[in-house]
Structures are given as C-alpha cells and as structure tokens.
Design a protein around this motif. Structure first.
Motif, short mmCIF file in Angstrom:
data_model
loop_
_atom_site.label_atom_id
_atom_site.label_comp_id
_atom_site.label_asym_id
_atom_site.label_seq_id
_atom_site.Cartn_x
_atom_site.Cartn_y
_atom_site.Cartn_z
N GLU A 238 0.83 -1.20 0.00
CA GLU A 238 0.00 0.00 0.00
C GLU A 238 0.88 1.26 0.00
N ASN A 239 1.94 1.26 0.83
CA ASN A 239 2.87 2.40 0.83
C ASN A 239 3.51 2.59 -0.55
N ALA A 240 3.91 1.46 -1.17
CA ALA A 240 4.55 1.56 -2.48
C ALA A 240 3.58 2.16 -3.50
N ILE A 241 2.28 1.82 -3.33
CA ILE A 241 1.28 2.39 -4.24
C ILE A 241 1.08 3.88 -3.92
N LYS A 242 0.99 4.17 -2.59
CA LYS A 242 0.72 5.55 -2.19
C LYS A 242 1.86 6.50 -2.55
N TYR A 243 3.10 6.04 -2.30
CA TYR A 243 4.24 6.93 -2.48
C TYR A 243 5.03 6.65 -3.77
N GLY A 244 4.62 5.61 -4.51
CA GLY A 244 5.30 5.31 -5.77
C GLY A 244 4.85 6.29 -6.84
N ALA A 273 9.53 -3.05 -4.08
CA ALA A 273 10.26 -1.94 -4.71
C ALA A 273 9.31 -1.06 -5.50
N ASP A 274 9.46 0.26 -5.31
CA ASP A 274 8.64 1.18 -6.11
C ASP A 274 9.56 2.14 -6.87
N GLN A 275 8.95 2.93 -7.74
CA GLN A 275 9.74 3.89 -8.54
C GLN A 275 9.37 5.31 -8.17
N GLY A 278 11.32 8.38 -3.59
CA GLY A 278 12.29 7.92 -2.61
C GLY A 278 12.23 8.68 -1.30
N ILE A 279 13.10 8.30 -0.36
CA ILE A 279 13.08 8.88 0.98
C ILE A 279 14.48 9.42 1.29
N PRO A 280 14.61 10.70 1.67
CA PRO A 280 15.93 11.23 2.02
C PRO A 280 16.56 10.41 3.16
N PHE A 291 3.90 7.56 14.27
CA PHE A 291 3.50 8.88 13.76
C PHE A 291 4.60 9.61 13.00
N TYR A 292 5.73 8.93 12.75
CA TYR A 292 6.79 9.61 12.00
C TYR A 292 6.45 9.59 10.52
N ARG A 293 6.47 10.74 9.90
CA ARG A 293 6.20 10.83 8.46
C ARG A 293 7.22 11.75 7.83
N VAL A 294 7.58 11.45 6.58
CA VAL A 294 8.52 12.31 5.88
C VAL A 294 7.82 13.62 5.53
N ASP A 295 6.59 13.47 5.04
CA ASP A 295 5.82 14.65 4.64
C ASP A 295 4.43 14.46 5.23
N ARG A 298 1.32 15.35 3.10
CA ARG A 298 1.02 14.41 2.01
C ARG A 298 0.45 13.11 2.57
N SER A 299 1.08 12.59 3.65
CA SER A 299 0.62 11.33 4.23
C SER A 299 -0.84 11.44 4.64
N ARG A 300 -1.19 12.54 5.33
CA ARG A 300 -2.57 12.71 5.79
C ARG A 300 -3.52 12.83 4.61
N GLY A 303 -4.50 9.63 3.29
CA GLY A 303 -5.13 8.70 4.23
C GLY A 303 -4.18 7.93 5.12
N GLY A 304 -2.91 8.39 5.25
CA GLY A 304 -1.96 7.66 6.11
C GLY A 304 -2.15 8.00 7.57
N THR A 305 -1.84 7.04 8.44
CA THR A 305 -1.95 7.31 9.88
C THR A 305 -0.56 7.53 10.49
N GLY A 306 0.49 7.16 9.76
CA GLY A 306 1.84 7.26 10.32
C GLY A 306 2.17 6.11 11.25
N LEU A 307 1.28 5.09 11.30
CA LEU A 307 1.52 3.96 12.20
C LEU A 307 1.89 2.68 11.46
N GLY A 308 1.70 2.69 10.14
CA GLY A 308 1.89 1.47 9.35
C GLY A 308 3.23 0.79 9.57
N LEU A 309 4.31 1.55 9.45
CA LEU A 309 5.64 0.93 9.55
C LEU A 309 5.99 0.55 10.99
N ALA A 310 5.38 1.25 11.97
CA ALA A 310 5.59 0.85 13.37
C ALA A 310 4.98 -0.54 13.58
P1 ADP Z 1 1.70 6.43 6.63
O1 ADP Z 1 0.39 6.01 7.18
O2 ADP Z 1 1.95 7.90 6.78
O3 ADP Z 1 1.94 5.92 5.24
P2 ADP Z 1 3.80 4.60 7.51
O4 ADP Z 1 4.23 4.28 8.90
O5 ADP Z 1 3.30 3.49 6.67
O6 ADP Z 1 2.74 5.77 7.64
O7 ADP Z 1 5.02 5.30 6.77
C1 ADP Z 1 5.70 6.36 7.41
C2 ADP Z 1 6.23 7.36 6.40
O8 ADP Z 1 7.26 6.75 5.61
C3 ADP Z 1 5.20 7.83 5.39
O9 ADP Z 1 4.47 8.92 5.88
C4 ADP Z 1 6.08 8.22 4.20
O10 ADP Z 1 6.55 9.54 4.40
C5 ADP Z 1 7.27 7.27 4.30
N1 ADP Z 1 7.18 6.13 3.35
C6 ADP Z 1 6.74 4.88 3.63
N2 ADP Z 1 6.84 4.08 2.54
C7 ADP Z 1 7.33 4.84 1.54
C8 ADP Z 1 7.66 4.61 0.16
N3 ADP Z 1 7.49 3.41 -0.39
N4 ADP Z 1 8.17 5.66 -0.56
C9 ADP Z 1 8.36 6.88 0.01
N5 ADP Z 1 8.06 7.16 1.31
C10 ADP Z 1 7.56 6.17 2.07
#
Ligand code: ADP
Length: 345
Positions: A238-244, A273-275, A278-280, A291-295, A298-300, A303-310
């Motif tokens: 889902e992240n790869a789709i959202k941020y790809g 892998a997505d295209q 990327g992430i700094p 709740f850590y998000r790069v942006d 954009r995440s909100r 529809g992101g909660t910032g909890l997925g990767l935790a």
């Molecule tokens: P969110 O619900 O915001 O997607 P996640 O915990 O899943 O929360 O991811 C945290 C943050 O990591 C995201 O807000 C996004 O900034 C970054 N991120 C996650 N996956 C990707 C990805 N495939 N490409 C770029 N950024 C990503």
C-alpha cells in the motif's frame, strides 16, 4: 563506625551511595557512586562533589529535621541525560545519600506522554472538521442540497480517517502485546503475497499503477502468523502504491530459501520496490517510529496514519525477522523483509 567499615557496608548495596560526616566532608563512597561522580571524592566538602542546589538543600533539611528528605538529581553520562531519585537520610551524625537511577522510568513516562499528545492531535483535526460541518449543516447550509451532499462526503472521509487511526492504534497495541509470543502457524509466503497483491489491485488501478510478483517455482513455507503477515505486506505494498510514481510499477519479489547471515540461519527475503521519489537518507532510521512521516501533509492527504511501519516492525520482530529500507532520492524505495524459515532456537 570507621570510614573503612562504612565503605565495606555501602559497597554491598546496588545503589550509588555517599556518606557525608558531621564536618560536611565526604566520608565514604561506593563503586556505583564513583562510576557516577568520579574518583577522589573522599575528604572533600560535599558541595564540591554534589553541586546541585536541590541536593544541598536536602542535606540541610535532613540535618535540621533529623528526617529523610528526597530530591531529584539530574546528571549527564556520555551523551544521555540521566535522572536519579535521591534519598538524603541522617544516620548517627552522618548523612547517607543514596541515588536511585530513574532514567529508564522517566524516559518511558516521556514516551507515554508524547504518544498521548500525538494521538490527541491526530484525532482533534478530523473532529474539528466534523464539528465545523455539523454546525454548517445545521445552520447556513440547512436548505442547500448541493452543499449538504458535498459536506456529507467530506464528513464521511474524516470519519473514515478516525476509524483508520483507531484501528491502527488497536492493531499496534495488540501486536506489542504478543511480540514475545512465538507465532504458531505455517504460512505459504508466495501464496500470501499473491492474495495481498490481488486485494490491492483496485487501489493500484486507481493510482494507475501495476503490482507484479516475482517468486521462485517452489513453494516456501515460513513459520508465522497468517493474519499478521498479511498486515505487513498489505502495509508495504500500500505504501509503495501511495508513495510510488503514478503510472509506475511496484515489484514484489520473493527470493528462494537460502542462508542469511543476518538471521544466522535459513530464511527468505521479500523486497517491495517502487519507482517513487524515494526517501531522504536522514529520515530512514526514524520511519518505524509511531506517527513519524517524511511529509505529514502528504501522508494525511492520502489517508496515512503514520503507524503502518511501526506495526510492520513489531510484527517482523515477533517473527524474528529483519526489516530494512533502502532508498535513493529520485529512484524509488526498496523495502526488505527477511523472515526465518526455521522455527529457531
Ligand atoms: P503512513 O500512514 O503515513 O503511510 P507509515 O508508517 O506506513 O505511515 O510510513 C511512514 C512514512 O514513511 C510515510 O508517511 C512516508 O513519508 C514514508 N514512506 C513509507 N513508505 C514509503 C515509500 N514506499 N516511498 C516513500 N516514502 C515512504
């Protein structure tokens, strides 16, 4: 009691302890105290050894009141701040000062407070929006059909956002609860990836993306919790789709079973892998924090909660696997999950 006997006595204690005589000089210290405040304290005035006013006041009060007094001592060891609970107790003309390390408890308390503040903040935004629209619908837009439909759509969106947040919070707390319990099932990981990808096809299609799976001919079985592994790969794809990149391709690859140094045993690697952009690099170590998000904006917005990767990290830990992210800005992101195929020790 002779200072030598005092030292022997306090050296048997786990806490850092200092004894100050009636002449205000340090009469005895134990090894934990020397580790904390340094050597060569014996015979010095206690003010030289303990510079913090709170402790000096406590010593005075303990003397005057002939009663134990507690205080806090804030220190610094290496690059971390430390907190000690100090008990200053009069004992037969001497003053016994003991230091209990409360750094870990303080830190856990701080984490809890931050977490509650974050959750409240995340819930407040959609709630404020909902209340605003309810007010408008009850007043200015009461007889405006078009506005009502539009507002109801936004309200549904905001309510869904809160539901997702609550679902993710519950999921996180459940995952944390059973992190130490070994998963019992056996999962055909290739089949699981196929079904996750199938379930996300509509989402990929609406982002104009394709998701493909590369996997070995032979089925690979992994000891694991089926539901939780579905959650891991759903989040990652889902992240790869959202941020790809829109119009791009997401590739999920499953490697054949092999020996992996990082697992100290046999395992499989799954890479998503997505295209996207990327992430700094400096964000990467923090992505699995709640709740850590790069942006955040954009995440909100998507529809992101910032909890997925935790959640992902906790589940992978429970499976004794490894999780890592590799990304080059402008060239996409590769998320790796290593899962052991042996039940382990
Ligand atoms: P969110 O619900 O915001 O997607 P996640 O915990 O899943 O929360 O991811 C945290 C943050 O990591 C995201 O807000 C996004 O900034 C970054 N991120 C996650 N996956 C990707 C990805 N495939 N490409 C770029 N950024 C990503």
């Amino acid at each position: 009691m002779m200072p030598k006997d005092m030292a022997a006595l306090i050296n048997a204690l786990p806490l850092a302890v200092m004894v100050v005589g009636d002449d205000d000089r340090v009469r005895a210290v134990n090894a934990p105290l020397e580790a904390m405040l340094g050597q060569n304290l014996l015979g010095k005035h206690h003010i030289t050894a303990l510079r913090q006013p709170a402790i000096l006041d406590a010593i005075m009060l303990a003397r005057e009141g002939a009663m134990p007094v507690t205080a806090q001592y804030m220190g610094r060891e290496g690059d971390r701040d430390t907190t000690y609970r100090v008990v200053v107790a009069p004992a037969d003309g001497n003053i016994v000062i003991s230091f209990e390390d409360r750094t870990a408890t303080e830190y856990a308390g701080q984490m809890r407070r931050d977490f509650v503040a974050n959750v409240s903040h995340e819930l407040r935004t959609p709630l404020t929006a909902l209340l605003g629209f309810i007010e408008t619908l009850g007043g200015a837009a009461r007889n405006d059909d078009a506005a009502r439909d539009r507002f109801l759509a936004i309200m549904t969106h905001e309510a869904n956002r809160m539901t997702r947040l609550v679902d993710d919070l519950l999921s996180l707390s459940r995952v944390e609860d059973d992190e130490r319990v070994r998963p019992r099932g056996q999962v055909d990981i290739g089949e699981l990836l196929e079904s996750v990808i199938k379930g996300l096809e509509p989402q990929a299609a609406s982002a104009d993306m394709t998701v493909t799976l590369e996997q070995p001919d032979q089925n690979v079985m992994v000891p694991g919790d089926h539901g939780q592994l579905v959650q891991v790969f759903t989040n990652l794809v889902e992240n790869a789709i959202k941020y790809g990149a829109s119009g791009g391709n997401v590739v999920v690859s499953l490697s054949p079973q092999a020996m992996h140094q990082r697992l100290r045993g046999e395992g499989v690697e799954i890479v998503v892998a997505d295209q996207g952009e990327g992430i700094p690099a400096h964000h990467i170590p923090r992505l699995t924090e709640r709740f850590y998000r790069v942006d955040s904006h954009r995440s909100r917005a998507i529809g992101g909660t910032g909890l997925g990767l935790a959640i992902v990290k906790h589940i992978v830990n429970r499976h004794r696997g490894r999780f890592s992210v590799e990304s080059k800005q402008g060239q996409g992101t590769r998320v790796h999950v290593l899962l052991p195929t042996e039940p382990g020790l």
